[in-house]
Scaffold this motif. Structure first.
Motif, PDB file in Angstrom:
ATOM      1  N   ASP A 286       0.832  -1.199   0.000  1.00 40.53           N
ATOM      2  CA  ASP A 286       0.000   0.000   0.000  1.00 40.53           C
ATOM      3  C   ASP A 286       0.869   1.253   0.000  1.00 40.53           C
ATOM      4  OD1 ASP A 286       0.873   0.365   2.660  1.00 40.53           O
ATOM      5  OD2 ASP A 286      -0.858  -0.708   3.465  1.00 40.53           O
ATOM      6  N   TYR A 287       0.204   2.421   0.081  1.00 40.08           N
ATOM      7  CA  TYR A 287       0.903   3.701   0.000  1.00 40.08           C
ATOM      8  C   TYR A 287       1.875   3.902   1.160  1.00 40.08           C
ATOM      9  CZ  TYR A 287      -2.407   5.121  -3.655  1.00 40.08           C
ATOM     10  OH  TYR A 287      -3.139   5.214  -4.817  1.00 40.08           O
ATOM     11  N   VAL A 288       1.534   3.412   2.331  1.00 39.39           N
ATOM     12  CA  VAL A 288       2.427   3.545   3.490  1.00 39.39           C
ATOM     13  C   VAL A 288       3.727   2.790   3.241  1.00 39.39           C
ATOM     14  CG1 VAL A 288       2.714   3.063   5.944  1.00 39.39           C
ATOM     15  CG2 VAL A 288       0.505   3.886   5.088  1.00 39.39           C
ATOM     16  N   ASP A 289       3.635   1.602   2.660  1.00 43.02           N
ATOM     17  CA  ASP A 289       4.832   0.822   2.331  1.00 43.02           C
ATOM     18  C   ASP A 289       5.714   1.576   1.340  1.00 43.02           C
ATOM     19  OD1 ASP A 289       3.930  -1.369   3.909  1.00 43.02           O
ATOM     20  OD2 ASP A 289       2.631  -1.985   2.254  1.00 43.02           O
ATOM     21  N   VAL A 290       5.085   2.188   0.349  1.00 38.79           N
ATOM     22  CA  VAL A 290       5.842   2.949  -0.658  1.00 38.79           C
ATOM     23  C   VAL A 290       6.521   4.148  -0.009  1.00 38.79           C
ATOM     24  CG1 VAL A 290       5.654   4.334  -2.760  1.00 38.79           C
ATOM     25  CG2 VAL A 290       4.372   2.199  -2.558  1.00 38.79           C
ATOM     26  N   ASP A 291       5.798   4.848   0.861  1.00 38.02           N
ATOM     27  CA  ASP A 291       6.374   6.001   1.541  1.00 38.02           C
ATOM     28  C   ASP A 291       7.577   5.587   2.376  1.00 38.02           C
ATOM     29  OD1 ASP A 291       6.168   8.881   2.319  1.00 38.02           O
ATOM     30  OD2 ASP A 291       5.840   8.025   4.307  1.00 38.02           O
ATOM     31  N   ASN A 292       7.477   4.470   3.078  1.00 38.00           N
ATOM     32  CA  ASN A 292       8.601   3.982   3.878  1.00 38.00           C
ATOM     33  C   ASN A 292       9.792   3.621   3.001  1.00 38.00           C
ATOM     34  OD1 ASN A 292       7.179   4.272   6.282  1.00 38.00           O
ATOM     35  ND2 ASN A 292       6.394   2.181   6.238  1.00 38.00           N
ATOM     36  N   LEU A 293       9.519   3.007   1.855  1.00 36.12           N
ATOM     37  CA  LEU A 293      10.587   2.638   0.934  1.00 36.12           C
ATOM     38  C   LEU A 293      11.343   3.867   0.453  1.00 36.12           C
ATOM     39  CD1 LEU A 293      12.178   0.914  -1.095  1.00 36.12           C
ATOM     40  CD2 LEU A 293      10.177   1.034  -2.630  1.00 36.12           C
ATOM     41  N   PHE A 294      10.618   4.904   0.033  1.00 33.08           N
ATOM     42  CA  PHE A 294      11.282   6.083  -0.520  1.00 33.08           C
ATOM     43  C   PHE A 294      11.973   6.907   0.558  1.00 33.08           C
ATOM     44  CE2 PHE A 294       9.200   4.912  -4.340  1.00 33.08           C
ATOM     45  CZ  PHE A 294       9.924   5.522  -5.361  1.00 33.08           C
ATOM     46  N   ARG A 295      11.468   6.860   1.781  1.00 34.69           N
ATOM     47  CA  ARG A 295      12.191   7.494   2.889  1.00 34.69           C
ATOM     48  C   ARG A 295      13.550   6.817   3.083  1.00 34.69           C
ATOM     49  NH1 ARG A 295       9.177  10.643   6.616  1.00 34.69           N
ATOM     50  NH2 ARG A 295       6.941  10.720   6.112  1.00 34.69           N
ATOM     51  N   THR A 296      13.548   5.494   3.030  1.00 32.95           N
ATOM     52  CA  THR A 296      14.789   4.737   3.197  1.00 32.95           C
ATOM     53  C   THR A 296      15.767   5.036   2.061  1.00 32.95           C
ATOM     54  OG1 THR A 296      13.591   2.953   4.317  1.00 32.95           O
ATOM     55  CG2 THR A 296      15.758   2.418   3.402  1.00 32.95           C
ATOM     56  N   LEU A 297      15.263   5.092   0.836  1.00 33.45           N
ATOM     57  CA  LEU A 297      16.137   5.359  -0.311  1.00 33.45           C
ATOM     58  C   LEU A 297      16.747   6.756  -0.235  1.00 33.45           C
ATOM     59  CD1 LEU A 297      14.017   3.789  -3.209  1.00 33.45           C
ATOM     60  CD2 LEU A 297      16.143   2.909  -2.232  1.00 33.45           C
ATOM     61  N   ARG A 298      15.951   7.737   0.178  1.00 29.03           N
ATOM     62  CA  ARG A 298      16.486   9.098   0.305  1.00 29.03           C
ATOM     63  C   ARG A 298      17.574   9.151   1.370  1.00 29.03           C
ATOM     64  NH1 ARG A 298      10.914  10.514  -0.581  1.00 29.03           N
ATOM     65  NH2 ARG A 298      10.530  10.617   1.675  1.00 29.03           N
ATOM     66  N   LYS A 299      17.377   8.418   2.456  1.00 27.73           N
ATOM     67  CA  LYS A 299      18.357   8.414   3.539  1.00 27.73           C
ATOM     68  C   LYS A 299      19.639   7.703   3.110  1.00 27.73           C
ATOM     69  CE  LYS A 299      18.806   7.213   8.447  1.00 27.73           C
ATOM     70  NZ  LYS A 299      18.113   6.625   9.645  1.00 27.73           N
ATOM     71  N   LYS A 300      19.524   6.613   2.363  1.00 24.37           N
ATOM     72  CA  LYS A 300      20.689   5.831   1.966  1.00 24.37           C
ATOM     73  C   LYS A 300      21.513   6.527   0.879  1.00 24.37           C
ATOM     74  CE  LYS A 300      20.381   1.412   1.350  1.00 24.37           C
ATOM     75  NZ  LYS A 300      19.911   0.065   0.919  1.00 24.37           N
ATOM     76  N   THR A 301      20.828   7.201  -0.063  1.00 23.04           N
ATOM     77  CA  THR A 301      21.517   7.749  -1.233  1.00 23.04           C
ATOM     78  C   THR A 301      21.726   9.260  -1.175  1.00 23.04           C
ATOM     79  OG1 THR A 301      19.447   8.090  -2.472  1.00 23.04           O
ATOM     80  CG2 THR A 301      20.516   5.919  -2.643  1.00 23.04           C
ATOM     81  N   GLY A 302      20.939   9.953  -0.337  1.00 25.97           N
ATOM     82  CA  GLY A 302      21.018  11.405  -0.318  1.00 25.97           C
ATOM     83  C   GLY A 302      20.348  12.050  -1.510  1.00 25.97           C
ATOM     84  N   ILE A 303      19.624  11.273  -2.306  1.00 24.65           N
ATOM     85  CA  ILE A 303      18.941  11.791  -3.499  1.00 24.65           C
ATOM     86  C   ILE A 303      17.493  12.097  -3.147  1.00 24.65           C
ATOM     87  CG2 ILE A 303      18.248  11.281  -5.870  1.00 24.65           C
ATOM     88  CD1 ILE A 303      20.599   9.321  -6.013  1.00 24.65           C
ATOM     89  N   SER A 304      17.076  13.339  -3.369  1.00 22.77           N
ATOM     90  CA  SER A 304      15.691  13.730  -3.091  1.00 22.77           C
ATOM     91  C   SER A 304      14.794  13.192  -4.201  1.00 22.77           C
ATOM     92  CB  SER A 304      15.585  15.266  -3.014  1.00 22.77           C
ATOM     93  OG  SER A 304      14.251  15.663  -2.816  1.00 22.77           O
ATOM     94  N   VAL A 305      13.948  12.238  -3.861  1.00 24.35           N
ATOM     95  CA  VAL A 305      13.153  11.563  -4.886  1.00 24.35           C
ATOM     96  C   VAL A 305      11.825  11.112  -4.302  1.00 24.35           C
ATOM     97  CG1 VAL A 305      14.138   9.290  -4.390  1.00 24.35           C
ATOM     98  CG2 VAL A 305      13.258   9.768  -6.684  1.00 24.35           C
ATOM     99  N   THR A 306      10.799  11.121  -5.130  1.00 28.22           N
ATOM    100  CA  THR A 306       9.486  10.569  -4.809  1.00 28.22           C
ATOM    101  C   THR A 306       9.072   9.672  -5.969  1.00 28.22           C
ATOM    102  OG1 THR A 306       8.212  12.325  -5.899  1.00 28.22           O
ATOM    103  CG2 THR A 306       8.885  12.715  -3.598  1.00 28.22           C
ATOM    104  N   PRO A 307       8.029   8.869  -5.808  1.00 22.57           N
ATOM    105  CA  PRO A 307       7.565   8.076  -6.945  1.00 22.57           C
ATOM    106  C   PRO A 307       7.225   8.945  -8.161  1.00 22.57           C
ATOM    107  CG  PRO A 307       6.572   7.257  -4.931  1.00 22.57           C
ATOM    108  CD  PRO A 307       7.307   8.518  -4.558  1.00 22.57           C
ATOM    109  N   HIS A 308       6.681  10.143  -7.921  1.00 20.77           N
ATOM    110  CA  HIS A 308       6.293  10.994  -9.047  1.00 20.77           C
ATOM    111  C   HIS A 308       7.513  11.560  -9.771  1.00 20.77           C
ATOM    112  CE1 HIS A 308       2.364  12.011 -10.558  1.00 20.77           C
ATOM    113  NE2 HIS A 308       2.785  13.219 -10.904  1.00 20.77           N
ATOM    114  N   THR A 309       8.654  11.615  -9.074  1.00 18.75           N
ATOM    115  CA  THR A 309       9.883  12.051  -9.742  1.00 18.75           C
ATOM    116  C   THR A 309      10.241  11.092 -10.865  1.00 18.75           C
ATOM    117  OG1 THR A 309      10.656  12.909  -7.609  1.00 18.75           O
ATOM    118  CG2 THR A 309      12.276  12.743  -9.378  1.00 18.75           C
ATOM    119  N   PHE A 310      10.045   9.798 -10.628  1.00 20.25           N
ATOM    120  CA  PHE A 310      10.313   8.807 -11.676  1.00 20.25           C
ATOM    121  C   PHE A 310       9.372   9.025 -12.860  1.00 20.25           C
ATOM    122  CE2 PHE A 310      12.631   6.722  -8.342  1.00 20.25           C
ATOM    123  CZ  PHE A 310      13.589   5.962  -8.997  1.00 20.25           C
ATOM    124  N   ARG A 311       8.108   9.328 -12.583  1.00 13.83           N
ATOM    125  CA  ARG A 311       7.142   9.588 -13.667  1.00 13.83           C
ATOM    126  C   ARG A 311       7.582  10.793 -14.488  1.00 13.83           C
ATOM    127  NH1 ARG A 311       1.862   9.160 -15.480  1.00 13.83           N
ATOM    128  NH2 ARG A 311       0.671  11.072 -15.769  1.00 13.83           N
TER     129      ARG A 311
END
Length: 374
Positions: A286-311
C-alpha cells in the motif's frame, strides 16, 4: 474540526467532518455523499473533506455562519490560508505563505463547488457560487486548436478568487541517480517497482493497482484497468488512465523473476506488489509501504526523490527523444492534452543552452567580431 475515516458496509473507505463537539457537520456530509454518488475518486473525497475542514475552521475563528458568507468573507478566507494567524491579536510575521498558491486555489475551488451544491440542492438564498464565477474567452493557453481564430472561441469558467501560480519546473533525476537508487534496493520487489516507474512513467497508484494478469509477457505490454477501489486503496486517477503501455524485455524478465520468488501458493491476492514482512506479509503493498521505501532510499543515497519524480523523468526523456505531444498524452494517461503540454512540452535548460550555442555566432555584433579577429 476533525476529519474522520470510516468503512462503509460494502468495505469502502470514506470520510466525514466532525466539529469540535464530535458532531458531524451535516452540510459537508451531504456534499461529500453527493460527490461520492456522482463517482468522485476516494482520494478526491478525502482532499475535499480536508479543504472544507480548513473552511469551517476559518468560519469558527472569524465568527461567521456558512449560510451568510459573503464574497468579502471568502477573500478573508483566502488571506487566512496564506497566514492562519491573521485573525489573532498578535500576527506572526511570515516570509512564506502557509499554503502554496496552487493548494489555495484547489481549496477555493472546493468551497465554490460546495456552495454550488447548496444552491442547487438546498435552495440557499446566498448565491455565493454564482457571484464567484466569471466566464472568459481565450484563457491564454499555449496550445491552439486547428480552428483557432476561425471558429468562435469557447467561453471558459473561471473564479474571481484565484492566486497567480508561477510555472513550476518539474523535478526529474538523471539516469545516473536512477541507477544509484536501483542499486540501493535490497530486494527484487523494490527494484522492480522503481524500474517499472522509470520505464513506464505510470503513477504510483496505478503501479499498486496492477494485477498479475495485467502483464503480457508475449506482447511486452502492461495494461492498466479501472477496477474501482482496491483492498490497498490504490485506484485509477482519471477516465483516461486505463491504457496499454509498451515495455521492454528487461522489465518482463524482472517481473518474471519477482513472481517466481514471492508469489508462492500461500499468497491469496493477485496484486503484483506485496508486503514482504510482518503479520501482513503476502497482502497487497500500500501507499504507506511505498512512503517507507522512498524514505529509506532518500536516507541511503542522499537523493531527493518521490515516486512521481520517476514519472516526470520518464515522460521528460520521451519528450526529449522526440515524442509528439499526443503520443506523450496517451502514455501519461492525461485526460486533457493541455496537462501534457503545460507539464512536459518545453525545452530543458540544457536544450536551450545547446540551441543558443548553435546560433550564438549570428548574434555577435560586427565590431565585436572585428576585435576578436585581430
Amino acid at each position: 474540526m476533525k476529519v474522520v475515516t470510516l468503512k462503509t458496509p460494502d468495505g469502502k473507505t470514506r470520510y466525514y467532518l466532525n466539529d469540535d463537539a464530535g458532531t458531524p457537520v451535516q452540510p459537508v456530509m451531504n456534499y461529500l455523499r453527493f460527490k461520492d454518488n456522482t463517482g468522485a475518486a476516494r482520494n478526491t473525497l478525502r482532499l475535499q473533506c480536508f479543504h472544507l475542514k480548513h473552511y469551517f475552521t476559518y468560519l469558527k475563528e472569524a465568527g461567521k455562519n456558512y449560510e451568510q458568507t459573503t464574497v468579502d468573507d471568502l477573500a478573508g478566507f483566502l488571506a487566512w490560508l496564506k497566514n492562519p494567524d491573521i485573525l489573532k491579536k498578535v500576527v506572526m510575521l511570515r516570509f512564506t505563505p502557509d499554503h502554496q498558491p496552487q493548494t489555495i486555489n484547489a481549496i477555493i475551488d472546493t468551497v465554490v463547488a460546495f456552495y454550488d451544491y447548496l444552491l442547487r440542492h438546498e435552495g440557499m438564498e446566498n448565491r455565493l457560487s454564482e457571484m464567484l464565477v466569471k466566464f472568459v474567452r481565450d484563457p491564454g493557453r499555449n496550445y491552439r486548436s486547428f480552428l483557432h481564430g476561425i471558429a468562435e472561441n469557447r467561453m471558459v469558467k473561471s473564479h474571481i478568487l484565484k492566486l497567480s501560480v508561477p510555472r513550476m519546473k518539474i523535478r526529474t533525476i538523471s539516469r545516473e541517480d536512477a541507477a544509484t537508487l536501483l542499486d540501493a534496493c535490497t530486494n527484487t520487489r523494490d527494484y522492480l517497482l522503481l524500474y517499472l516507474l522509470f520505464e513506464t512513467g505510470m503513477r504510483i497508484g496505478e503501479a499498486l493497482s496492477l494485477w498479475l494478469e495485467d502483464f503480457d509477457m508475449t506482447g511486452l505490454t502492461v495494461t492498466l484497468h479501472d477496477r474501482g477501489e482496491l483492498e490497498n486503496l490504490a485506484e485509477i486517477k482519471t477516465v483516461s488512465s486505463p491504457r496499454k503501455l509498451d515495455c521492454t524485455q528487461e522489465l518482463m524478465d524482472l517481473f518474471s523473476g519477482y513472481v517466481c520468488e514471492y508469489h508462492s501458493s500461500d499468497v491469496r491476492t493477485n496484486h503484483v506488489f506485496l508486503k514482504l514482512r510482518g503479520g501482513n506479509a503476502g497482502k497487497a503493498m500500500d501507499y504507506v509501504d511505498v512512503d517507507n521505501l522512498f524514505r529509506t532510499l532518500r536516507k541511503k543515497t542522499g537523493i531527493s526523490v518521490t515516486p512521481h519524480t520517476f514519472r516526470h523523468t520518464s515522460l521528460s526523456l520521451l519528450y526529449s527523444a522526440g515524442w509528439e505531444p499526443e503520443m506523450l498524452r496517451q502514455r501519461a494517461g492525461h485526460k486533457n492534452i493541455y496537462t501534457t503540454l503545460d507539464t512536459y512540452v518545453h525545452p530543458s535548460d540544457e536544450e536551450v543552452a545547446e540551441a543558443f550555442h548553435k546560433v550564438s555566432e549570428s548574434l555577435r555584433m560586427p565590431s565585436v567580431r572585428r576585435e576578436a579577429d585581430q
